[in-house]
Enzyme design. Structure first.
Site, short mmCIF file in Angstrom:
data_model
loop_
_atom_site.label_atom_id
_atom_site.label_comp_id
_atom_site.label_asym_id
_atom_site.label_seq_id
_atom_site.Cartn_x
_atom_site.Cartn_y
_atom_site.Cartn_z
N TYR A 18 -43.71 37.93 -13.85
CA TYR A 18 -43.70 38.99 -14.84
C TYR A 18 -44.91 39.81 -15.04
CZ TYR A 18 -39.32 36.48 -16.71
OH TYR A 18 -38.11 35.99 -16.74
N LYS B 131 -40.19 25.34 -7.50
CA LYS B 131 -39.39 26.00 -6.31
C LYS B 131 -40.24 25.80 -5.08
CE LYS B 131 -35.32 27.13 -4.83
NZ LYS B 131 -34.15 26.42 -4.84
N ASP C 42 -33.40 24.38 -9.46
CA ASP C 42 -31.88 24.37 -9.43
C ASP C 42 -31.36 23.20 -9.74
OD1 ASP C 42 -33.44 23.67 -7.31
OD2 ASP C 42 -31.95 24.41 -5.69
N ASP D 225 -38.38 30.80 -18.83
CA ASP D 225 -37.57 31.81 -19.46
C ASP D 225 -36.07 31.31 -19.59
OD1 ASP D 225 -36.82 33.98 -21.01
OD2 ASP D 225 -37.25 35.55 -19.19
N ASP E 192 -33.50 28.81 -22.40
CA ASP E 192 -32.26 29.38 -22.98
C ASP E 192 -31.30 28.45 -22.88
OD1 ASP E 192 -33.68 31.77 -24.02
OD2 ASP E 192 -32.27 33.08 -23.23
#
Ligand code: NAD
Length: 356
Positions: free
Chosen positions: A135, A190, A222, A246, A250
């Site tokens: 980001y 990851k 994942d 992020d 959620d």
């Protein structure tokens, strides 16, 4: 104790008003100062994070933030869009750690899309690194591809990166949070594909040596997404990078049935923080008086605990929220047959009353 109040856009002002009422009902001497941010900042001063707002946020002991964003600002250039205010505040205040508890109150077990036995009693904490990762990494942009299979075509690109000290400081926050809970930490990465996250994994493993009482496991993102919907109660504290956090936070929010229930804290190295609900400005319901103010009220409770050293007052608010839920009061987003539907103001007033 000075608190900067930044209501923002959409439902922001409605929900923040209720949180302010709750803070004022505690009988503490808070100095509250309000300033525009997001679309409201742009409308008032031509910038989503006006200078005066940033100055207030820097001076204050803590910031209570509503939400920003509205469709009417979608056509503005990126630097002037309301959402830039959050990124600017995080960067300028050095808020690198985002704490998002996902708790499923027993009264709301039916509101989750998952079976009650999978989620009831859920109490997890997601810690997301906030100021690094893809980001913020440079360079980024749109260019003519200099090489590769698509050489000569236009391409968009971003840079994923994490410095060692960035990983260490968020790992310390996470291990310390786990020490205060069930002493289990899952670091999500990851590492099988990304160099940045192999490095992340190595550094978290090193920091673990300082916290032998905490059980550490590593999980690919994942798999973590899958486990969050399959068996979310397996987790205690999750720590991860900015982008994975992020998305996962959620997903965790929705396990609890409504994003309208979830507070969040973003902390700097000295526990100064910005406190905001996990949801956005919900322009679809703004002005209708039906938004759930509880996430913002619970954010104010987190503010008392983490930045203002008032854990007892935080507990008073949290208990008042439990009480109004037990009384059967529900805003539309968490309404079920057999409960009493109330609006934003009524919910806020009920919490004030339940403070005792
Ligand atoms: P959102 O969280 O605003 O809304 C998603 C859905 O949840 C909507 O149906 C909304 O009505 C509902 N909802 C959200 N909060 C609620 C509450 N307190 N009570 C009842 N229902 C609630 O997400 P979105 O629709 O993707 O984004 C809307 C705007 O918010 C966009 O401009 C986006 O950029 C912005 N946004 C801001 C923040 C922030 O300020 N931190 C975070 C996310 C999105």
């Amino acid at each position: 104790m000075k608190i900067a109040i930044l209501p923002g856009d959409g439902i922001g002002p409605e929900i923040v008003e209720q949180a302010v009422n709750v803070l004022q009902a505690l009988g503490e001497k808070f100095e509250l100062e309000t300033a525009p941010v997001g679309g409201a900042g742009y409308a008032a001063h031509g910038h989503p994070l006006p200078e005066g707002t940033l100055k207030l946020a820097k001076e204050a002991d803590a910031v209570l933030f509503g939400a920003v964003g509205d469709y009417q600002y979608d056509s503005l250039e990126r630097a002037l869009r309301p959402e830039q205010a959050i990124l600017g505040l995080r960067k300028n205040l050095g808020l690198f750690a985002n704490l998002r508890p996902a708790i499923l109150y027993p009264e709301l077990a039916g509101a989750s899309t998952l079976k009650p036995e999978v989620v009831s009693g859920l109490d997890i904490l997601i810690i997301r690194e906030l100021t690094g990762d893809i980001y913020f990494g440079q360079p980024r942009g749109v260019r003519i591809a200099p090489d590769g299979a698509f050489k000569g075509e236009r391409e968009g690109f971003d840079t994923m990166r994490y410095a060692e000290s960035e990983i260490r400081r968020i790992a310390h926050v996470a291990f310390q949070a786990a020490q205060k809970r069930d002493k289990r930490l899952t670091s999500v990465d990851k590492a099988n594909v990304l160099e940045t996250f192999q490095f992340w994994k190595d550094i978290v493993t090193e920091v673990h040596k300082d916290y032998p009482d905490v059980a550490l496991e590593h999980m690919y993102v994942d798999n973590a997404a899958m486990q969050l919907v399959r068996a979310p109660k397996k987790f205690d504290v999750i720590v991860t990078g900015n982008m994975f956090g992020d998305i996962l936070s959620d997903a965790a929010a929705m396990l609890t049935g409504s994003i309208g229930m979830l507070p969040s804290a973003s902390l700097d190295a000295n526990n100064k923080g910005l406190y905001e609900p996990s949801h956005g400005s919900a322009p679809d319901i703004a002005g209708k008086g039906i938004a759930n103010p509880l996430a913002t009220i619970l954010s104010a409770a987190m503010m008392l605990r983490f930045s203002l050293d008032k854990a007892e007052q935080a507990e008073r608010i949290e208990n008042a929220v439990k009480k109004v839920l037990a009384q059967g009061l529900r805003t539309a987003d968490i309404y079920e047959a057999g409960t009493t539907k109330v609006g934003t103001k009524e919910m806020g007033a009920a919490v004030v009353k339940a403070l005792g």
